[in-house]
Design an enzyme around this catalytic site. Structure first.
Site: not given
Ligand code: MRU
Length: 340
Positions: A44-46, A82, A232, A242-243
């Site tokens: 996970r993570g963009a 996603r 994201d 973002n999250k």
């Molecule tokens: O749902 P996730 O864990 O994929 O969400 C991740 C985030 O919201 C991060 O803050 C975002 O991707 C930036 S990470 C480099």
């Protein structure tokens, strides 16, 4: 710390659902296994999602060969797993175009699969370099002794380098600035408590984990000097998804006069969207909210909502740090100038 990599015709990734208790490596032999890993958040993570998507398409090409129609369908399937993190669709589209440009022949550059694998590796290298540059630019914003609050995980585990939001934090720590970090636990998936805390511990950065509802309290006591998060997707006007929970932090920062910074590579910018209003917000399974640590919390039959992201309006963002430099308001003009 390795997040995702390719070796001997398989994709390997660290299973982020098992961290911090277990460092388990998952092996994906075909693209469907990568899709599953993305769906269940093993990766996970963009930026990491973008790289996973690129590797998945390369694995698919290994099996499908030169059938571009099939590859197009698979690319769409991967890109839509996603929907908020634009890096996934961006990387898959970039790779698909390389495959389409390569045509249906095997050229001196190799098979479509080999060409796609090379493109995936190029994207991974670009993202790794971008992390370092974001770290260098962002580190300048952090003053000696600052207490930084971060949300979710925007570190090595969300990228293949130092991270986005965590890159300036790590470099400020390495520069001896004596900083410390408030790590928001980040309900419901606990990326902060599990993953950011794991990374901060490995890096030796002093940190404290807090629950999400404690941020306002510590800000009111003057204990938070700035908030730094990743993103994201960033629209052309600077609105940033973002999250879930990030928007609340930005509103609090505005109330308490605390700088609120976003750190994201150019692959996270989506110039096709005029504002954050058009950013699709992923709704995740209700079980993530109903349960915590394997235990059911919510009475059966209760209605539950689980949007995974929120959008922070550009006017609440003090600056956006990209690998190409620090972008400030007016965002529409300066994003166009810096990112293109
Ligand atoms: O749902 P996730 O864990 O994929 O969400 C991740 C985030 O919201 C991060 O803050 C975002 O991707 C930036 S990470 C480099």
């Amino acid at each position: 710390m390795k997040t995702i990599w390719y070796k001997n015709e398989v994709v390997k990734l660290i299973d982020q659902t098992k961290l911090p208790l277990e460092e388990k490596i998952v092996t994906c032999r075909d693209y469907k296994q990568v899709i599953r890993a993305i769906k269940i958040m093993q990766i996970r993570g963009a930026p990491a999602l973008g790289i996973a998507g690129a590797y998945a398409l390369a694995l698919a090409a290994g099996k499908q060969g030169r059938d571009l129609k099939k590859l197009r369908c698979i690319a769409n399937e991967i890109a839509n797993i996603r929907p908020t993190a634009v890096n996934l669709a961006w990387a898959v589209e970039r790779c698909y175009r390389v495959a389409a440009g390569h045509g249906t022949r095997n050229t001196e550059h190799g098979t479509v699969a080999a060409v796609l694998l090379r493109e995936a590796e190029i994207i991974a290298t670009e993202e790794k370099n971008a992390c370092l540059m974001m770290g260098k630019h962002g580190e300048k914003l952090i003053k000696r002794g600052w207490r930084v609050l971060t949300h979710c995980n925007a570190g090595s585990l969300a990228t293949v380098g130092l991270g986005t939001a965590l890159a300036p934090i790590k470099l400020a720590h390495r520069a001896g600035k004596k900083i410390s970090v408030f790590v928001d636990e980040t309900r419901p998936f606990l990326q902060g408590a599990r993953l950011t805390a794991y990374e901060m511990k490995k890096e030796g950065v002093p940190f404290e984990v807090i629950t999400d509802n404690m941020a306002a309290h510590f800000m009111s006591l003057g204990e938070v000097d700035c908030v730094i998060t990743g993103a994201d997707r960033i629209a052309a006007n600077g609105d940033a998804a973002n999250k879930i929970g990030t928007l609340g932090l930005a509103v609090l920062c505005s109330y308490f006069g605390i700088p609120f910074y976003i750190v994201a590579p150019s692959s996270t910018f989506d110039s096709s969207l005029a504002s954050g209003k058009s950013i699709p917000i992923e709704e995740r399974p209700r079980e993530e909210v109903e349960n915590c640590g394997g235990m059911r919390l919510v009475p059966r039959g209760a209605r539950v909502r689980n949007p995974a992201f929120d959008v922070t309006p550009a006017k609440l963002i003090t600056a956006i740090v990209s690998e190409r430099g620090i972008i400030r308001a007016p965002y529409r003009r300066n994003i166009r100038k810096t990112i293109g």
